[in-house]
Structures are given as C-alpha cells and as structure tokens.
Design an enzyme around this catalytic site. Structure first.
Site, PDB file in Angstrom:
ATOM      1  N   GLU A  52       0.811  -1.229   0.000  1.00  0.00           N
ATOM      2  CA  GLU A  52       0.000   0.000   0.000  1.00  0.00           C
ATOM      3  C   GLU A  52       0.842   1.276   0.000  1.00  0.00           C
ATOM      4  O   GLU A  52       1.802   1.388   0.768  1.00  0.00           O
ATOM      5  CB  GLU A  52      -0.921  -0.015   1.217  1.00  0.00           C
ATOM      6  CG  GLU A  52      -1.896   1.152   1.259  1.00  0.00           C
ATOM      7  CD  GLU A  52      -3.087   0.840   2.140  1.00  0.00           C
ATOM      8  OE1 GLU A  52      -4.003   0.135   1.665  1.00  0.00           O
ATOM      9  OE2 GLU A  52      -3.088   1.263   3.309  1.00  0.00           O
ATOM     10  N   LYS A  54       0.726   4.801   1.231  1.00  0.00           N
ATOM     11  CA  LYS A  54      -0.038   5.429   2.319  1.00  0.00           C
ATOM     12  C   LYS A  54       0.849   6.495   2.961  1.00  0.00           C
ATOM     13  O   LYS A  54       1.801   6.168   3.664  1.00  0.00           O
ATOM     14  CB  LYS A  54      -0.392   4.306   3.307  1.00  0.00           C
ATOM     15  CG  LYS A  54      -1.297   4.661   4.439  1.00  0.00           C
ATOM     16  CD  LYS A  54      -1.568   3.398   5.255  1.00  0.00           C
ATOM     17  CE  LYS A  54      -2.528   3.620   6.383  1.00  0.00           C
ATOM     18  NZ  LYS A  54      -2.714   2.421   7.216  1.00  0.00           N
ATOM     19  N   LYS A 113      -8.022   2.622  -2.847  1.00  0.00           N
ATOM     20  CA  LYS A 113      -8.286   2.506  -1.416  1.00  0.00           C
ATOM     21  C   LYS A 113      -8.910   3.813  -0.955  1.00  0.00           C
ATOM     22  O   LYS A 113      -8.250   4.842  -0.885  1.00  0.00           O
ATOM     23  CB  LYS A 113      -6.973   2.236  -0.703  1.00  0.00           C
ATOM     24  CG  LYS A 113      -7.105   1.793   0.713  1.00  0.00           C
ATOM     25  CD  LYS A 113      -7.408   0.306   0.755  1.00  0.00           C
ATOM     26  CE  LYS A 113      -7.667  -0.181   2.156  1.00  0.00           C
ATOM     27  NZ  LYS A 113      -6.722   0.266   3.144  1.00  0.00           N
ATOM     28  N   GLU A 161     -14.665  -5.367   2.607  1.00  0.00           N
ATOM     29  CA  GLU A 161     -13.941  -5.377   3.882  1.00  0.00           C
ATOM     30  C   GLU A 161     -14.858  -5.549   5.088  1.00  0.00           C
ATOM     31  O   GLU A 161     -15.892  -4.892   5.196  1.00  0.00           O
ATOM     32  CB  GLU A 161     -13.171  -4.066   4.032  1.00  0.00           C
ATOM     33  CG  GLU A 161     -12.365  -4.014   5.322  1.00  0.00           C
ATOM     34  CD  GLU A 161     -11.576  -2.749   5.459  1.00  0.00           C
ATOM     35  OE1 GLU A 161     -10.672  -2.518   4.632  1.00  0.00           O
ATOM     36  OE2 GLU A 161     -11.874  -1.965   6.389  1.00  0.00           O
ATOM     37  N   ASN A 182     -10.173  -6.952   8.166  1.00  0.00           N
ATOM     38  CA  ASN A 182      -9.306  -5.919   8.726  1.00  0.00           C
ATOM     39  C   ASN A 182      -9.045  -6.191  10.209  1.00  0.00           C
ATOM     40  O   ASN A 182      -9.971  -6.278  11.005  1.00  0.00           O
ATOM     41  CB  ASN A 182      -9.948  -4.531   8.526  1.00  0.00           C
ATOM     42  CG  ASN A 182      -8.897  -3.428   8.536  1.00  0.00           C
ATOM     43  OD1 ASN A 182      -7.825  -3.601   9.119  1.00  0.00           O
ATOM     44  ND2 ASN A 182      -9.194  -2.323   7.881  1.00  0.00           N
ATOM     45  N   GLU A 215      -5.816  -7.871   6.433  1.00  0.00           N
ATOM     46  CA  GLU A 215      -5.436  -6.462   6.313  1.00  0.00           C
ATOM     47  C   GLU A 215      -4.986  -5.866   7.645  1.00  0.00           C
ATOM     48  O   GLU A 215      -5.592  -6.135   8.679  1.00  0.00           O
ATOM     49  CB  GLU A 215      -6.640  -5.627   5.854  1.00  0.00           C
ATOM     50  CG  GLU A 215      -7.255  -6.025   4.551  1.00  0.00           C
ATOM     51  CD  GLU A 215      -8.502  -5.194   4.238  1.00  0.00           C
ATOM     52  OE1 GLU A 215      -9.314  -5.650   3.425  1.00  0.00           O
ATOM     53  OE2 GLU A 215      -8.679  -4.121   4.849  1.00  0.00           O
ATOM     54  N   SER A 216      -3.969  -5.044   7.579  1.00  0.00           N
ATOM     55  CA  SER A 216      -3.534  -4.130   8.652  1.00  0.00           C
ATOM     56  C   SER A 216      -2.696  -4.746   9.770  1.00  0.00           C
ATOM     57  O   SER A 216      -3.001  -5.834  10.275  1.00  0.00           O
ATOM     58  CB  SER A 216      -4.726  -3.442   9.323  1.00  0.00           C
ATOM     59  OG  SER A 216      -5.461  -2.685   8.405  1.00  0.00           O
TER      60      SER A 216
HETATM   61  O1  LIG Z   1      -4.829   3.180   8.974  1.00  0.00           O
HETATM   62  C1  LIG Z   1      -5.646   3.828   9.655  1.00  0.00           C
HETATM   63  O2  LIG Z   1      -5.304   4.509  10.650  1.00  0.00           O
HETATM   64  C2  LIG Z   1      -7.094   3.842   9.293  1.00  0.00           C
HETATM   65  C3  LIG Z   1      -7.983   4.611  10.035  1.00  0.00           C
HETATM   66  C4  LIG Z   1      -9.314   4.684   9.724  1.00  0.00           C
HETATM   67  C5  LIG Z   1      -9.804   3.980   8.633  1.00  0.00           C
HETATM   68  C6  LIG Z   1      -8.927   3.192   7.881  1.00  0.00           C
HETATM   69  C7  LIG Z   1      -7.601   3.109   8.203  1.00  0.00           C
HETATM   70  N1  LIG Z   1      -6.728   2.346   7.465  1.00  0.00           N
HETATM   71  C8  LIG Z   1      -7.119   1.638   6.314  1.00  0.00           C
HETATM   72  C9  LIG Z   1      -6.524   0.296   6.223  1.00  0.00           C
HETATM   73  O3  LIG Z   1      -7.254  -0.649   6.297  1.00  0.00           O
HETATM   74  C10 LIG Z   1      -5.042   0.150   6.047  1.00  0.00           C
HETATM   75  O4  LIG Z   1      -4.572   1.230   5.303  1.00  0.00           O
HETATM   76  C11 LIG Z   1      -4.533  -1.123   5.374  1.00  0.00           C
HETATM   77  O5  LIG Z   1      -5.164  -2.268   5.792  1.00  0.00           O
HETATM   78  C12 LIG Z   1      -3.023  -1.246   5.655  1.00  0.00           C
HETATM   79  O6  LIG Z   1      -2.796  -1.299   7.050  1.00  0.00           O
HETATM   80  P1  LIG Z   1      -1.374  -1.029   7.687  1.00  0.00           P
HETATM   81  O7  LIG Z   1      -0.418  -2.035   7.124  1.00  0.00           O
HETATM   82  O8  LIG Z   1      -1.572  -1.221   9.158  1.00  0.00           O
HETATM   83  O9  LIG Z   1      -0.983   0.352   7.322  1.00  0.00           O
END
Ligand SMILES: O=C(O)c1ccccc1NCC(=O)[C@H](O)[C@H](O)COP(=O)(O)O
Length: 255
Positions: A52, A54, A113, A161, A182, A215-216
């Site tokens: 991603e 970001k 996204k 999601e 997520n 995710e995340s």
């Molecule tokens: O990333 C955030 O803080 C967030 C806050 C509110 C809504 C969505 C958010 N993120 C979107 C995502 O799901 C992530 O960008 C994506 O899964 C990647 O996660 P990461 O590797 O932890 O950056």
C-alpha cells in the site's frame, strides 16, 4: 443510492461523511480499455502481497511523504502482486492523481483505497486506472450488494472489507468474491492480529471459496504464519512505507 452514514461511529464515520459531502459528479477522463485483473493476481500460488501507498493515516499521523510512483516501482521490484493506492486526501494524503500516475508507471493491478459512499466513486476508480475498489461493509451495510453489482457492471473487482462476524455474514450474503478482513477496528483504531485468522476460519467453514485478504498491522514475517493455507493475500501499508528500503522490506517480509 447512498448509505446512511449518520449511524457510523468514530473516525470512520467522520471520514465517510466528509467524503460524501465532497462527491459531485463531473466529466471523467476516458477509462483505460484494459487493466490487469486484481483477483487473478491474488490467486497466484503462495501468499500474495498487496503493498500500500499510504502517506499518512488517522492512527499514525504523517507516515512518509514518498512519491507514490517511486514507492510503487519499489513494490513491483520487491515482488508485490498488486498495489493499493489511497485516494482519500484529508486523513491519508492521497489523490486520484496518485492513482493515475501509478497506473501509468507500473504493470500491476491497482486497488483504489478509499471510503466509497457514492456510486460515482466507482466510475472514478475505473476512469483513473483502478482494477479494484474497496467496499467497507461498516459503511455500506445492506447496500453492499448493490455497490458490488455496480462495481462488477463497470468492470471492477471489489474487495469487500469486514471486521466483525456480522459484517462477514453480510459480505457473504451480498455475494462477495473477495473478502478483506481488517485487523484494525476502524472505530477505535486498535489492532488485533487474531481477528483475520479467526474470521478467515469462519468464512472457510461457511463454505467461502473466494479470495481472502488479511489487512492491517503486519510488520514482521512471523506474523504472517497464521495466514498460511487460509488466506490468499495480505495487505501491508504502514510498516513498508516506514522502511528505508521498500523493496528490501517487502522481500524480507515475505521471502
Ligand atoms: O490506517 C488507519 O489509521 C485507518 C484509520 C481509519 C480507517 C482506515 C484506516 N486504514 C485503512 C486500512 O485498512 C489500512 O490502510 C490497510 O489495511 C493497511 O494497514 P497497515 O499495514 O496497518 O498500514
């Protein structure tokens, strides 16, 4: 048709309501005739990585002001199977311009996204070169199926999601072919890496044979172990963006 956003709590609700106010249809640039398939890219053997782009986020604040094209080229060299490009401007520092520039620079399929709350955002995604869009069940609720159908109709894959069991049920009822689980609770922003394997198992037990994406919150290779044999792909943003060398970081994470 728009979802009722007044019921959505926390930062997710704030972002989505602001996004909804901003959607004013305008003449779109002609969409690329063909884009690579997001779904097929994730179905290659092994755990695929969606890397991603970001620049900032509500949970981290500023992450890194790296050029999206430079980041995407590094991801492509590092073995990413797809790229996720944030297009939300206020909280994530993204734009449709970023999406278009990345489309012109790499061969990989792109995920737009964003916080889709109006069908026009699907048309925008297609016009600016996305192969897929994110549909968040916590925002779209019972309308998830309607947005899913519209995305398909205009030639987009949709990653649906979820974060809870109820949202998973809604995603499956809506006929999702790709489900993203997520680990981040988008109301509290807390991360729990047990969420994806737990709901992933429930999805498979319920007979879901489509693409599963975790995710995340991933930053270390050992954290990916519980996903093996259950998930097709993992979406990683923050930890890669913070790495001095994105290509190396991606290789180190997935081998
Ligand atoms: O990333 C955030 O803080 C967030 C806050 C509110 C809504 C969505 C958010 N993120 C979107 C995502 O799901 C992530 O960008 C994506 O899964 C990647 O996660 P990461 O590797 O932890 O950056």
């Amino acid at each position: 048709m728009r979802p009722h956003l007044s019921r959505v709590p926390g930062v997710l609700g704030e972002i989505a309501r602001r996004r909804a106010e901003e959607v004013v249809p305008y003449p779109l640039p002609p969409a690329p005739e063909a884009v690579p398939s997001f779904r097929e890219a994730l179905l290659q053997p092994g755990l695929s990585v969606i890397a991603e782009v970001k620049k900032s986020s509500p949970s981290e604040g500023a992450i890194r002001a790296l050029d999206p094209v430079a980041a995407s080229l590094a991801y492509q060299r590092g073995g990413a199977r797809a790229i996720s490009v944030l297009t939300e401007p206020h909280y994530f520092g993204g734009s449709l311009e970023d999406l278009l520039r990345v489309r012109q620079a790499v061969d990989l399929p792109l995920l737009r996204k964003d916080f889709v709350v109006d069908p026009f955002m699907l048309k925008e995604a297609r016009a600016y070169g996305a192969s897929a869009v994110l549909l968040i069940v916590a925002l779209l609720g019972e309308l998830t199926g309607v947005y899913l159908e519209e995305a398909r109709r205009i030639g987009l894959d949709a990653l649906v999601e979820v974060h809870t069991e109820r949202e998973l049920e809604l995603a499956l009822e809506a006929g999702a072919e790709m489900v993203g689980i997520n680990n981040r609770n988008l109301t509290t922003l807390q991360i729990d890496l047990t969420t994806a394997p737990r709901l992933g198992r429930l999805a498979r037990e319920a007979g879901f044979g489509g693409v599963l994406v975790a995710e995340s919150g991933y930053s270390r290779r050992e954290e990916l172990k519980p996903l093996e044999g259950l998930f097709d792909a993992v979406l990683i943003g923050t930890s890669l963006m913070k790495s001095p060398d994105l290509e190396e970081a991606l290789r180190a994470l997935v081998g």
